[in-house]
Scaffold this motif. Structure first.
Motif, short mmCIF file in Angstrom:
data_model
loop_
_atom_site.label_atom_id
_atom_site.label_comp_id
_atom_site.label_asym_id
_atom_site.label_seq_id
_atom_site.Cartn_x
_atom_site.Cartn_y
_atom_site.Cartn_z
N ASP A 167 -34.33 16.98 -1.92
CA ASP A 167 -33.27 16.39 -1.10
C ASP A 167 -31.96 17.16 -1.16
O ASP A 167 -30.95 16.71 -0.66
CB ASP A 167 -33.05 14.93 -1.51
CG ASP A 167 -32.62 14.79 -2.96
OD1 ASP A 167 -32.75 15.76 -3.73
OD2 ASP A 167 -32.14 13.71 -3.33
N GLY A 168 -31.97 18.35 -1.74
CA GLY A 168 -30.76 19.15 -1.82
C GLY A 168 -30.68 20.16 -0.71
O GLY A 168 -31.53 20.22 0.18
N PRO A 169 -29.66 21.01 -0.77
CA PRO A 169 -29.53 22.06 0.24
C PRO A 169 -30.68 23.06 0.13
O PRO A 169 -31.32 23.18 -0.92
CB PRO A 169 -28.19 22.72 -0.09
CG PRO A 169 -27.81 22.25 -1.43
CD PRO A 169 -28.59 21.02 -1.74
N ALA A 170 -30.92 23.78 1.20
CA ALA A 170 -31.99 24.79 1.21
C ALA A 170 -31.75 25.80 0.10
O ALA A 170 -30.63 26.25 -0.10
CB ALA A 170 -32.03 25.49 2.56
N GLY A 171 -32.79 26.12 -0.63
CA GLY A 171 -32.69 27.10 -1.71
C GLY A 171 -32.15 26.55 -3.01
O GLY A 171 -31.94 27.32 -3.95
N ALA A 172 -31.90 25.24 -3.09
CA ALA A 172 -31.37 24.66 -4.32
C ALA A 172 -32.32 24.93 -5.49
O ALA A 172 -33.54 24.85 -5.34
CB ALA A 172 -31.14 23.17 -4.15
N LEU A 173 -31.76 25.25 -6.63
CA LEU A 173 -32.54 25.53 -7.83
C LEU A 173 -32.77 24.28 -8.67
O LEU A 173 -33.84 24.11 -9.25
CB LEU A 173 -31.83 26.59 -8.68
CG LEU A 173 -31.58 27.94 -8.01
CD1 LEU A 173 -30.65 28.80 -8.86
CD2 LEU A 173 -32.91 28.65 -7.77
N ALA A 174 -31.76 23.44 -8.77
CA ALA A 174 -31.83 22.25 -9.62
C ALA A 174 -30.70 21.31 -9.23
O ALA A 174 -29.76 21.69 -8.53
CB ALA A 174 -31.71 22.64 -11.08
#
Length: 141
Positions: free
Chosen positions: A47-54
């Motif tokens: 549910d985070g931005p594209a490419g979010a790591l954690a």
């Protein structure tokens, strides 16, 4: 000597033992470049931005997580540091962050939460990887 007996001289025995020892050593080093089996790994947030790591909440203060080929630490509250997950000694992937150090399973190198060498055999720090906080997610920076 019967026809079913095999005779091994001393030289053959010594060479054979050496070959077995060499094979065992190489087998022990065969984990270079492999993933670490999931220890300390986080799954990228859906549910985070594209490419979010954690998520920021995934990274404990005074600790860290491994997100693919990136280690994310939080040495102090609100300060996130990105580092390469590849040990500078022999190229293994670090496996865990525990007791304030990033630990490599291959030869026991340890790194501080800032990537500095805490214990060898590594002599070079983990390279920095830029990260930034976007909302409640950590993304490549």
């Amino acid at each position: 000597m019967t026809s079913n007996e095999i005779r091994i001289d001393r030289r053959t025995a010594v060479v054979g033992v050496g070959a077995i020892a060499a094979a065992a050593t190489l087998a022990g080093c065969s984990t270079y470049g492999n993933t670490n089996g999931g220890a300390a790994e986080v799954t990228p947030p859906a549910d985070g931005p594209a490419g979010a790591l954690a998520k920021t909440t995934d990274v404990p203060v005074g600790g860290g997580v491994i997100a693919g080929d990136t280690v994310i630490t939080q040495p102090t509250a609100g300060t996130f540091v990105g580092l390469s997950a590849t040990c500078t000694h022999a190229g293994c992937k670090v496996a865990e962050i525990a007791d304030g150090t990033i630990n490599c399973p291959c030869h026991g190198s340890r790194f501080g939460l800032d990537g500095s060498v805490s214990g060898g055999p590594a002599t070079r720090p983990l390279p920095a990887k830029p990260v930034r906080v976007e909302g409640d997610s950590i993304v490549p920076g």
